[in-house]
Design a protein around this motif. Structure first.
Motif, short mmCIF file in Angstrom:
data_model
loop_
_atom_site.label_atom_id
_atom_site.label_comp_id
_atom_site.label_asym_id
_atom_site.label_seq_id
_atom_site.Cartn_x
_atom_site.Cartn_y
_atom_site.Cartn_z
N ARG B 93 6.31 -9.84 -2.60
CA ARG B 93 6.19 -8.76 -1.63
C ARG B 93 6.03 -9.35 -0.24
O ARG B 93 5.22 -10.26 -0.03
CB ARG B 93 4.99 -7.88 -1.94
CG ARG B 93 4.87 -6.66 -1.01
CD ARG B 93 3.62 -5.87 -1.29
NE ARG B 93 2.43 -6.57 -0.81
CZ ARG B 93 1.21 -6.05 -0.86
NH1 ARG B 93 1.02 -4.87 -1.41
NH2 ARG B 93 0.18 -6.72 -0.39
N THR B 98 7.32 -2.90 4.36
CA THR B 98 6.69 -1.88 3.53
C THR B 98 7.26 -1.88 2.12
O THR B 98 8.44 -1.69 1.92
CB THR B 98 6.90 -0.50 4.13
OG1 THR B 98 8.30 -0.28 4.33
CG2 THR B 98 6.19 -0.37 5.45
N ASN B 99 6.40 -2.08 1.16
CA ASN B 99 6.66 -1.73 -0.22
C ASN B 99 7.86 -2.38 -0.88
O ASN B 99 8.30 -1.91 -1.91
CB ASN B 99 6.87 -0.21 -0.37
CG ASN B 99 5.97 0.57 0.54
OD1 ASN B 99 4.79 0.29 0.63
ND2 ASN B 99 6.52 1.53 1.23
N LYS B 100 8.39 -3.42 -0.30
CA LYS B 100 9.61 -3.97 -0.88
C LYS B 100 9.30 -5.22 -1.66
O LYS B 100 8.68 -6.15 -1.15
CB LYS B 100 10.62 -4.29 0.22
CG LYS B 100 11.06 -3.09 1.02
CD LYS B 100 12.01 -3.51 2.12
CE LYS B 100 12.37 -2.34 3.01
NZ LYS B 100 13.26 -2.74 4.12
N LEU B 101 9.78 -5.24 -2.88
CA LEU B 101 9.69 -6.44 -3.69
C LEU B 101 11.04 -7.12 -3.70
O LEU B 101 12.08 -6.49 -3.90
CB LEU B 101 9.29 -6.10 -5.13
CG LEU B 101 7.86 -5.62 -5.38
CD1 LEU B 101 7.63 -5.44 -6.87
CD2 LEU B 101 6.84 -6.57 -4.79
#
Lengths: 111, 113
Positions: B93, B98-101
Motif C-alpha cells: 500500500r 488512497t486505498n490502492k494496493l
C-alpha cells in the motif's frame, strides 16, 4: 454471510459487444475495487470506490466504466469489448484500506 | 514499471520443510505490506500483513519479514503442508495515495507430499 458475490462466472463476448459485470457485498464495506488478472501478471486495479457516489480510476481504467449508487453494489461496465480485455476480473471490498475481501472472479473472453 | 516484484514464478517444497517466498519493492512510500493466497478458480484470500514500522509479524505457521533498507519482504511457511499449494501474491500500500494496493505477479507454491 455471502461476502463478495460476482456474476457471471464465465462469459464469452464478441468484439464490439458490451456487458456489465455485477458485484455485490454484504459486509457494509465502504471501499470497493475492480481488478483484472492477466496470465503471468499481478492484479491490476481498474477502478475503485471509497463510498456510494464516489469512484476513481486505477492503473488500467481505459475501456471500462463503473458506478456506485449503493454501498452494496459496484458494477463494472465494458463498452465495445476488445480482445485485450480478455482476462479474469475480480471484485473486492474492504472496511479499511488494507485487508481486501475478494469475490471468486469472472473469466471473460473476447473473441 | 513494476513496483512490486516477485521474481520466482514457482517454488517446489517437500511437505514438512520450510517454504520461503520473496518479494521486492521499489517505492519507499509503501507503508503496509500484505500476502494473499489464491487457489485455482477462487479469489485471493488475505493471509498475513505487516506495517512498515515492524520487521516481523507471525501468525501460526506463517511469518512475514520486512527489510526496509533492502526493500525486501519474505513469507516463511513452517512446516509446509500440501494444502498450502497455491499462488501467493505480495501486495503493498502506498501511504501517500488512497486505498490502492499494488500487487506482485505471484509465486506458485507446490508442496510435495
Amino acid at each position: 454471510n455471502a461476502g463478495v458475490t460476482q456474476t457471471p462466472k464465465f462469459r464469452i463476448l464478441k468484439i464490439g459487444q458490451s456487458m456489465t459485470l455485477q458485484c455485490t457485498q454484504d459486509m457494509n464495506h465502504n471501499y470497493m475495487y475492480w481488478y483484472r488478472q492477466d496470465p503471468g501478471m499481478g492484479l491490476k486495479l481498474i477502478y475503485y470506490s471509497v463510498g456510494a457516489g464516489i469512484t476513481d480510476k486505477g492503473e488500467v481504467p481505459n475501456g471500462y466504466n463503473v458506478s456506485r449508487s449503493t454501498t452494496e453494489d459496484f458494477p463494472l461496465r465494458l463498452e465495445l469489448a476488445a480482445p485485450s480485455q480478455t482476462s479474469v476480473y475480480f471484485c473486492a471490498s474492504s472496511y479499511s484500506t488494507e485487508k481486501l475481501f475478494f469475490g471468486s472472479g469472472t473469466q471473460l473472453s473476447v473473441l | 514499471d513494476q513496483q512490486v516484484k516477485q521474481n520466482s514464478p514457482s517454488l517446489s517444497v517437500q511437505e514438512g520443510r520450510i517454504s520461503i517466498l520473496n518479494c521486492d519493492y521499489t517505492n519507499s512510500m509503501f507503508d503496509y505490506f500484505l500476502w494473499y493466497k489464491k487457489y485455482p478458480a477462487e479469489g485471493p484470500t488475505f493471509l498475513i500483513s505487516i506495517s512498515s514500522i515492524k520487521d516481523k509479524n507471525e501468525d501460526g505457521r506463517f511469518t512475514v519479514f520486512l527489510n526496509k533498507s533492502a526493500k525486501h519482504l519474505s513469507l516463511h511457511i513452517v512446516p509446509s503442508q500440501p494444502g498450502d499449494s497455491a499462488v501467493y501474491f505480495c501486495a503493498a500500500r502506498n501511504g501517500g495515495a488512497t486505498n490502492k494496493l499494488i500487487f506482485g505477479t505471484g509465486t506458485l507454491l507446490a508442496v510435495q507430499p
